[in-house]
Design a protein around this motif. Structure first.
Motif, short mmCIF file in Angstrom:
data_model
loop_
_atom_site.label_atom_id
_atom_site.label_comp_id
_atom_site.label_asym_id
_atom_site.label_seq_id
_atom_site.Cartn_x
_atom_site.Cartn_y
_atom_site.Cartn_z
N ILE A 154 0.84 -1.19 0.00
CA ILE A 154 0.00 0.00 0.00
C ILE A 154 0.88 1.24 0.00
CG2 ILE A 154 -1.73 1.34 1.27
CD1 ILE A 154 -2.74 -1.25 2.49
N MET A 155 0.61 2.17 -0.91
CA MET A 155 1.21 3.49 -0.86
C MET A 155 0.25 4.43 -0.16
SD MET A 155 3.00 4.17 -4.55
CE MET A 155 4.47 3.26 -5.03
N ALA A 156 0.77 5.23 0.79
CA ALA A 156 -0.08 6.15 1.54
C ALA A 156 0.52 7.55 1.47
CB ALA A 156 -0.21 5.70 2.99
N GLY A 157 -0.23 8.48 0.90
CA GLY A 157 0.23 9.85 0.80
C GLY A 157 0.34 10.52 2.15
N GLY A 158 1.07 11.64 2.16
CA GLY A 158 1.24 12.39 3.40
C GLY A 158 2.70 12.64 3.71
N PHE A 159 2.92 13.65 4.54
CA PHE A 159 4.26 14.01 4.99
C PHE A 159 4.11 14.36 6.47
CE2 PHE A 159 7.92 16.50 5.86
CZ PHE A 159 8.90 16.15 4.96
N GLY A 160 4.65 13.50 7.35
CA GLY A 160 4.27 13.64 8.75
C GLY A 160 2.80 13.30 8.86
N LEU A 161 2.02 14.20 9.43
CA LEU A 161 0.57 14.02 9.48
C LEU A 161 -0.15 14.97 8.52
CD1 LEU A 161 0.02 13.62 13.34
CD2 LEU A 161 0.31 11.84 11.61
N CYS A 162 0.63 15.62 7.65
CA CYS A 162 0.06 16.59 6.71
C CYS A 162 -0.36 15.90 5.42
CB CYS A 162 1.09 17.67 6.42
SG CYS A 162 0.57 18.90 5.21
N GLY A 163 -1.62 16.01 5.08
CA GLY A 163 -2.10 15.45 3.83
C GLY A 163 -2.26 13.95 3.83
N ILE A 164 -2.50 13.36 5.01
CA ILE A 164 -2.68 11.91 5.07
C ILE A 164 -4.15 11.53 4.85
CG2 ILE A 164 -0.71 11.61 6.63
CD1 ILE A 164 -2.74 11.14 8.90
N LEU A 200 -8.35 15.71 -9.09
CA LEU A 200 -8.00 16.13 -7.74
C LEU A 200 -7.20 17.43 -7.71
CD1 LEU A 200 -6.75 12.69 -6.32
CD2 LEU A 200 -9.08 13.62 -6.23
N VAL A 201 -7.47 18.22 -6.67
CA VAL A 201 -6.69 19.43 -6.39
C VAL A 201 -6.21 19.33 -4.94
CG1 VAL A 201 -6.72 21.94 -6.16
CG2 VAL A 201 -8.02 20.83 -8.01
N TYR A 202 -4.90 19.47 -4.74
CA TYR A 202 -4.33 19.44 -3.40
C TYR A 202 -4.10 20.86 -2.91
CZ TYR A 202 -3.36 14.79 -5.23
OH TYR A 202 -3.48 13.56 -5.80
N ARG A 203 -4.00 21.01 -1.59
CA ARG A 203 -3.83 22.35 -1.03
C ARG A 203 -2.46 22.49 -0.38
NH1 ARG A 203 -5.01 25.50 3.66
NH2 ARG A 203 -5.76 27.58 3.07
N LYS A 204 -1.68 23.38 -0.92
CA LYS A 204 -0.39 23.77 -0.37
C LYS A 204 0.49 22.56 -0.06
CE LYS A 204 -2.19 28.20 1.17
NZ LYS A 204 -2.35 29.18 2.27
N THR A 205 1.11 22.54 1.14
CA THR A 205 2.06 21.46 1.43
C THR A 205 1.40 20.11 1.62
OG1 THR A 205 2.01 22.03 3.80
CG2 THR A 205 3.75 23.02 2.45
N ALA A 206 0.07 20.08 1.72
CA ALA A 206 -0.63 18.80 1.82
C ALA A 206 -0.58 18.03 0.51
CB ALA A 206 -2.09 19.02 2.25
N ARG A 207 -0.02 18.65 -0.52
CA ARG A 207 0.14 17.94 -1.78
C ARG A 207 1.20 16.84 -1.63
NH1 ARG A 207 1.87 20.98 -7.34
NH2 ARG A 207 0.56 22.58 -6.35
N ASN A 208 2.36 17.19 -1.12
CA ASN A 208 3.52 16.32 -0.88
C ASN A 208 3.60 15.08 -1.79
OD1 ASN A 208 1.92 14.36 0.96
ND2 ASN A 208 1.81 16.23 2.19
N PHE A 209 3.54 13.87 -1.23
CA PHE A 209 3.71 12.65 -2.01
C PHE A 209 2.43 12.20 -2.73
CE2 PHE A 209 7.37 12.41 0.73
CZ PHE A 209 8.33 11.70 0.02
N ASN A 210 1.32 12.84 -2.46
CA ASN A 210 0.04 12.35 -2.97
C ASN A 210 -0.04 12.25 -4.50
OD1 ASN A 210 -1.98 11.81 -0.71
ND2 ASN A 210 -1.16 13.81 -0.09
N PRO A 211 0.35 13.28 -5.28
CA PRO A 211 0.18 13.18 -6.74
C PRO A 211 0.94 12.03 -7.37
CG PRO A 211 0.57 15.45 -6.08
CD PRO A 211 0.85 14.61 -4.88
N MET A 212 2.19 11.81 -6.94
CA MET A 212 2.97 10.73 -7.57
C MET A 212 2.44 9.36 -7.15
SD MET A 212 6.45 11.56 -5.44
CE MET A 212 6.13 13.31 -5.65
N MET A 213 1.98 9.23 -5.91
CA MET A 213 1.42 7.95 -5.47
C MET A 213 0.13 7.62 -6.22
SD MET A 213 2.13 7.73 -1.40
CE MET A 213 3.79 7.48 -0.76
#
Length: 244
Positions: A23-33, A167-180
């Motif tokens: 499973i790939m899970a987006g997020g950086f720390g707890l931001c954008g999970i 999908l549209v991500y907001r600011k730093t909550a984008r992080n790893f989500n688009p590539m995953m």
């Protein structure tokens, strides 16, 4: 257009979870999970998971709840410093870890989504990162070969999404989500706001709907911050350098 909208995280994951999956899970720390999807995976009880994520949440939130439930067998990550249980399990030999420089992790995921099986990078040459990997010379410099990453399931979190899966991500909550979102055999997205097709500015879309198989509007988002550091407020005189 096939109906991609699911009523709940549980429905969105129906038929795609199995023991031993990646499973790939987006997020950086707890931001954008993807908070709701992680909770649904916890409730489903699947185990022996390999999880690709920058980190593993904290002890009682995010991916940390899967770790606490004994559901994760291996992590492919770049940062693990906020989770004490992670440290304990790893040192006890109860959790496998494939450690990556952060940029290398991002590129491995991007390559997987682009259908590129491997690439060469100078990052990690001559370190533990390069052990057991092919190293080649290009133009007088050494490069280590890194394999791409893909997953059985990618779970991502966006700010807004439409019923077609754009999908549209907001600011730093984008992080790893688009590539995953591009690298999962099945990609499930949860969003804060679900809108009708045409409501999103086409020029603002970060992940085209072609990559998203299922989408849901998350009912609750805690958006925790893993660590807050504060200090006492200085007096005006102290701030100006005066003796107080």
């Amino acid at each position: 257009m096939a109906n991609k909208v699911m009523k709940s995280a549980e429905e969105a994951l129906q038929g795609v979870l199995f023991d031993g999956m990646t499973i790939m899970a987006g997020g950086f720390g707890l931001c954008g999970i993807p908070e709701n999807l992680i909770a649904a995976i916890r409730a489903a009880g699947v185990k022996d998971l390999t999880v690709v994520s920058n980190n593993c949440g904290v002890d009682d939130f995010g991916l940390g709840v899967l770790l606490a439930g004994g559901q994760i067998r291996k992590m492919i990550s770049s940062y693990v410093g906020e989770n004490k249980l992670f440290e304990q399990l790893y040192l006890a030999g109860k959790l496998e870890l494939e450690f990556n420089p952060q940029g290398t992790l991002a590129e491995r995921i991007r390559a997987g989504g682009a259908g590129i099986p491997a690439f060469y990078t100078r990052t990690g040459v001559g370190t533990l990162v390069a052990e057991g990997k092919e190293v080649r010379e290009f133009d007088g410099a050494l490069y280590v070969m890194e394999r791409a990453l893909t997953a059985d399931l990618a779970i991502v979190k966006a700010w807004k999404g439409d019923r077609a899966g754009n999908l549209v991500y907001r600011k730093t909550a984008r992080n790893f989500n688009p590539m995953m979102a591009t690298a999962g055999k099945v990609t499930v997205a949860e969003v804060e706001a679900l809108v009708e097709p045409g409501a999103l500015d086409p020029n603002a879309i970060h992940t085209p709907g072609i990559y998203v198989d299922r989408i849901l509007a998350g009912p609750v988002y805690e958006k925790r911050i893993e660590r807050a550091t504060t200090r006492p407020r200085e007096s005006v005189g102290a701030a100006a350098g005066e003796e107080v």
